[in-house]
Design an enzyme around this catalytic site. Structure first.
Site, mmCIF file in Angstrom:
data_model
loop_
_atom_site.group_PDB
_atom_site.id
_atom_site.type_symbol
_atom_site.label_atom_id
_atom_site.label_comp_id
_atom_site.label_asym_id
_atom_site.label_seq_id
_atom_site.Cartn_x
_atom_site.Cartn_y
_atom_site.Cartn_z
ATOM 1 N NE ARG A 53 6.348 -1.066 -4.065
ATOM 2 C CZ ARG A 53 5.913 -0.552 -2.943
ATOM 3 N NH1 ARG A 53 6.093 0.708 -2.652
ATOM 4 N NH2 ARG A 53 5.280 -1.308 -2.057
ATOM 5 C CB THR A 143 -2.731 8.902 5.647
ATOM 6 O OG1 THR A 143 -3.521 7.859 5.052
ATOM 7 C CG2 THR A 143 -3.324 9.311 6.974
ATOM 8 C CD GLU A 172 -8.524 4.112 -1.009
ATOM 9 O OE1 GLU A 172 -8.718 4.839 -1.990
ATOM 10 O OE2 GLU A 172 -9.412 3.356 -0.563
ATOM 11 C CB ALA A 236 -7.497 7.440 15.885
ATOM 12 C CG PHE A 237 -12.982 6.442 16.295
ATOM 13 C CD1 PHE A 237 -12.263 7.625 16.454
ATOM 14 C CD2 PHE A 237 -14.229 6.354 16.880
ATOM 15 C CE1 PHE A 237 -12.788 8.691 17.178
ATOM 16 C CE2 PHE A 237 -14.756 7.411 17.612
ATOM 17 C CZ PHE A 237 -14.041 8.585 17.767
ATOM 18 C CB CYS A 287 -1.873 3.086 8.202
ATOM 19 S SG CYS A 287 -1.232 3.239 6.533
#
Ligand code: NAD
Ligand code: UGA
Length: 471
Positions: A53, A143, A172, A236-237, A287
């Site tokens: 990478r 996260t 982020e 989540a929202f 995510c």
């Protein structure tokens, strides 16, 4: 000196601050490239254990596809932005360490399938302790579950050789495909810290980075736990809106209501807003699912069963939407796809990225293969990752970047990524080269359905009336 002058480079070689980012992935790479561009007086080192990478970050063939990223990297790489595998050395030299390693869902033991796997993150905490020789600010960019900073502090304090580490949360919010724009013009930056003198001072240092290009009102400061939890809640929202509109799309298919008209009508209500109301084959990405499952696990661990169930439904609805899409394909193609050739237009989880993590295409293709369909996958940027995701089906799938060639002799096309290029193809030409009756399943509602129907296709959008030539 005005606050802007404060950030001007103070002559060649001047380094005001040394920043290290551990983890050169989708977040670490773009975020640090933008910070390097906007803060020429800082030295930014991005380190990773993945040698390949890092080699690609040091070449023109960057390890991730992100519009505008190469241009930013080329401006700063070798000047004040450096990619390497020198983790220990980087830790020793840095004033501020951003930790941006992966935090996937745990696949084993307690919390398997739900909780965050914090092994990579914890390994970093131990590496910091081992290699640090001076005080540092440690920034959680990954996260993380709420109260992770407490665990990090405990590891750091247990071994700190008299050094002081201040842990800050700075989650982020960039989305892939628009990362550079999101970083440059994001709605907000969130910085969580302890409300102690040293905590607030560290938060100020992090805010100073973003002040180079963002106005003060976009920099939000909170306590550590609010910041950590806000990140999970934001995702989540966002995902909840997609599951909500997708649940209604299924109802539209039964009632002749049109999901695009509904999205438009409800989105006009400024309290609801128009974004994230596009019905689709389902949301993907590394995510949304992981972070909601993590939220569910956290709620459960505090005994909040109803809260956990409420959010779990967002993921379950998404899985249902993916299954529904495949079921509809099979049903409409006369209850069998066995031996039929199907072209998949788009394998990335969204447009403008080569990322395929949790892409709905993985589930759709796997299910179609179970039904013994012959699959041709087309995507402008994601074929390399698709081949890795579908390794177990090697030999059963063909890959073809050119959508015209991919659709040749196919019975059906399934559009699974909202790439703009799929809107502008010559569908007359595609139709002529397909088997008849020709089917098109638009899992993103991006095509001109009426035009396709007039060409001769049997058209199946999401959440709106199908258009077929059958009696
Ligand atoms: P990624 O898998 O692309 O990158 C993580 C990198 O960390 C990998 O290259 C890995 O090799 C490296 N790494 C792991 N352990 C290491 C160690 N001990 N030392 C050095 N390097 C190490 O992940 P990502 O998509 O960049 O996500 C990183 C975090 O950011 C996750 O917590 C994710 O939830 C969060 N996040 C991601 C996005 C996104 O769009 N992908 C957006 C916001 C937040
Ligand atoms: C998402 C969030 O938008 C970011 O703010 C967050 O930082 C990031 O997750 C993260 O934490 O990783 P991302 O997953 O990159 O970003 O992309 P999105 O634009 O949110 O799309 C996610 C999925 O939802 C895609 O599959 C997309 O096609 C789908 N989607 C999106 C819909 O199906 N309908 C919509 O209306 C919007």
């Amino acid at each position: 000196m005005s606050s802007k002058d404060k950030f001007l480079p103070k002559g060649p070689g001047y380094v005001e601050k040394k920043i290290l980012c551990i983890g050169a992935g989708y977040v670490g790479g773009p975020t640090m490239a933008v910070i390097a561009e906007k803060c020429p007086e800082y030295r930014i080192d991005v380190v990773d254990i993945d040698k390949k990478r890092i080699e690609r970050w040091n070449s023109d063939d960057l390890p991730i596809y992100e519009p505008g990223l190469l241009e930013v990297v080329e401006k700063v790489r070798g000047k004040n932005l450096f990619f390497s595998t020198h983790v220990a050395e980087g830790i020793e030299n840095a004033d501020i360490i951003f930790v941006s390693v992966n935090t996937p869902t745990k696949t084993f033991g307690e919390g398997a399938g739900m909780a965050s796997n914090l092994q990579y993150w914890e390994e970093v905490a131990h590496q910091i302790v081992k290699n640090a020789k001076s005080n540092k600010i440690i920034v959680e960019k990954s996260t993380l579950p709420v109260r992770t900073a407490q665990a990090m502090e405990r590891i750091l304090k247990a071994n700190c050789k008299g050094l002081k580490f201040e842990v800050i949360s700075n989650p982020e919010f960039l989305a892939e495909g628009t990362a550079i724009n999101d970083l440059l013009h994001g709605d907000r930056v969130l910085i969580g810290s302890h409300k102690t003198k040293s905590g607030l001072a560290a938060a100020e240092e992090i805010a100073d980075i973003y002040r180079h290009w963002l106005p003060e009102e976009k920099i939000i400061t909170t306590n550590l736990w609010s910041s950590e939890l806000s990140k999970l809640v934001a995702n989540a929202f966002l995902a909840q809106r997609i599951s909500s509109i997708n649940s209604i799309s299924a109802l539209c298919e039964k009632t002749d209501a049109d999901i695009s008209e509904i999205s438009y009508a409800i989105g006009k209500d400024s309290r609801i807003g128009s974004k994230f109301l596009n019905a689709s084959v389902g949301f993907g990405g590394s995510c949304f699912k992981k972070d909601i499952l993590n939220l569910v696990y956290i709620a459960k661990s505090y005994g909040l069963t109803e809260v956990a169930e409420y959010w779990h439904q967002v993921v379950k609805m998404n899985e249902y939407q993916e299954r529904l899409f495949v079921r509809r394909m099979i049903k409409e193609m006369f209850n069998t796809v066995s031996g039929k050739k199907i072209a998949i237009f788009g394998f990335a989880f969204k447009a403008d990225t080569g990322d395929t993590r949790e892409s709905p295409a993985i589930e759709v293709v796997s299910k179609l293969l179970e039904e013994r369909a012959k699959i041709v996958i087309s995507d402008p940027k994601a074929l390399e990752n698709a081949k890795i995701d579908l390794k177990e089906f090697e030999g059963e799938i063909s890959y073809e970047e050119d959508p015209y060639k991919a659709a040749k002799d196919c019975h059906a096309i399934a559009v699974l990524t909202e790439w703009n290029m799929y809107k502008d193809l010559d569908y007359n030409k595609i139709y002529d080269n397909m088997r008849k009756p020709a089917f098109i399943f638009d899992g993103r509602n991006i095509l001109n359905h009426e035009e396709l129907y007039n060409i001769g296709f049997n058209v199946f959008p999401i959440g709106k009336g199908q258009m077929t030539h059958f009696e």
